[in-house]
Write a protein that holds these residues in place. Sequence first.
Motif, PDB file in Angstrom:
ATOM      1  N   SER A 201      43.466 -13.078 -30.264  1.00  0.00           N
ATOM      2  CA  SER A 201      42.259 -13.884 -31.251  1.00  0.00           C
ATOM      3  C   SER A 201      42.705 -13.610 -32.785  1.00  0.00           C
ATOM      4  N   GLY A 203      41.132 -14.685 -35.344  1.00  0.00           N
ATOM      5  CA  GLY A 203      39.838 -14.534 -36.004  1.00  0.00           C
ATOM      6  C   GLY A 203      39.215 -13.292 -35.424  1.00  0.00           C
ATOM      7  N   ARG A 204      39.761 -12.746 -34.495  1.00  0.00           N
ATOM      8  CA  ARG A 204      38.968 -11.636 -33.710  1.00  0.00           C
ATOM      9  C   ARG A 204      37.509 -11.889 -33.362  1.00  0.00           C
ATOM     10  N   ILE A 205      37.532 -13.051 -32.604  1.00  0.00           N
ATOM     11  CA  ILE A 205      36.331 -13.498 -32.339  1.00  0.00           C
ATOM     12  C   ILE A 205      35.450 -12.685 -31.427  1.00  0.00           C
ATOM     13  N   SER A 208      33.669 -10.787 -34.106  1.00  0.00           N
ATOM     14  CA  SER A 208      32.735 -11.342 -34.986  1.00  0.00           C
ATOM     15  C   SER A 208      31.683 -12.015 -34.301  1.00  0.00           C
ATOM     16  N   SER A 255      43.020 -19.792 -28.681  1.00  0.00           N
ATOM     17  CA  SER A 255      43.203 -18.553 -29.621  1.00  0.00           C
ATOM     18  C   SER A 255      44.559 -18.201 -29.507  1.00  0.00           C
ATOM     19  N   HIS A 259      48.023 -17.542 -32.185  1.00  0.00           N
ATOM     20  CA  HIS A 259      48.720 -15.929 -32.512  1.00  0.00           C
ATOM     21  C   HIS A 259      49.965 -15.892 -32.200  1.00  0.00           C
ATOM     22  N   ASP A 269      37.936 -24.455 -33.591  1.00  0.00           N
ATOM     23  CA  ASP A 269      37.394 -23.267 -34.324  1.00  0.00           C
ATOM     24  C   ASP A 269      36.916 -22.268 -33.246  1.00  0.00           C
ATOM     25  N   GLU A 270      37.177 -21.069 -33.581  1.00  0.00           N
ATOM     26  CA  GLU A 270      37.215 -19.902 -32.397  1.00  0.00           C
ATOM     27  C   GLU A 270      35.632 -19.823 -31.980  1.00  0.00           C
TER      28      GLU A 270
END
Length: 314
Positions: A201, A203-205, A208, A255, A259, A269-270
Motif C-alpha cells: 500500500s 499510503g500504508r493504509i 493509517s 493499492s 506500488h 483513494d485508498e
Amino acid sequence: MAPNLVTLVGFAWPLVNFLLFIIYAPTLTEISSSPLGELFDHGCDAINASVTTLVVTALLRLGPTDPSALFMLTISCIMFFTATLEEYHTHTLALGVINGPTEGILIMIALAFSAAAFSTDIWLMPANEVFGTSFAILDGVLLNQLVVFAELPIALSTVFTNLSACVRKPKHGTVSAATLAANLFPCLYLFALAWAWFFFSPGRILASAPWITLTSIGLLSAYLVGRLITAHLLLMDFPVVHTALALPTLAVANSALAHFGLLPAPPVDELTAAYALLAASVILYTHFAHDVISGFTTHLGINVLSIPYPPKTK
C-alpha cells in the motif's frame, strides 16, 4: 462510563443467560439446540475471534505500523478456520489441550489485569527489564513482542493437530493432501491478500486506518467460516473459489498497481477503498447470515431467538 457501570453491564449478561434458562429449561432437561444453533454459535464465535484479537492488539499497544497486529489476526483466524475444517471432515468439534474458548480467554483476562495493575506502558518495556533477566535472545525484544512470539508455537501446534485429524479421522472417505489444500485455499488466499495490502500500500493504509482494514479482513474470514460450517451441516462440498474474495482482491489491486509503478497512483483513494471494502463486507456477511438463518428456520420450523412452549396437556 464509570468502572462500576462497566462491571454491572458485564454482570448483566450471565444473569440474562441464567434467567433465560430458568424460563426455557425449567426442569433442566429441555432441548435447546439445533443445526441452526450450531451455525449460530460458530458464526458468532468466528466474528468474536476477529474482534477479540483486535482488542488484544490494542491492549498490547502493538501499533499498526508493526506487522504484529495483522500477524495476530492472521493466526487467530486461521486457527479458527482449521478447527472448523476438522469438524467439517470428522463431524466432531475437538478442542485441543490449549484452545481459545478456555485458555485463550484466560490469557486475555490475564493480559487485561496486568495492564490494569501496571498500565499498558508495561507492554512497551524490554522483556529482560520486566523479568529482571539478561537473556541474550531477548535483547531488544519488547514485552508485547514476546507475547506475539509466544503465540506462534501454539498456533502451529493447533493448526497441525486440526489438519492431521482431518486425514486420520475423516467421517466419510479419505481426505487427501490435495483436498486439504483446496479447503485451505480460500482462507490462505484472503490472508495473503491482507499481507500484500500491508506491504504494497503506497499510503500504508493498514497503518493509517487499522480498524477499518483489519475489521474487513476479519469479517471476510468469518464469512468463510460460516460457509464452511454450513457445508458441514448440509453435507455439501466447500467450494475452492468464492466470489466474495473478489472484494479484497480489488482493494489490494487498487493499492498494488501504484506500488509497482503500473499506475501513477491508486485509481481510487485508498481510504475510500478501505471504507468500501468494510461496507461491502458488512453487507455480504449480513446477507449470508439472513439467507442461511431463514433457510434453517423455514426447513426446521423453528424460531431464531425464541423457543416455542410445548403444547399444554390437560
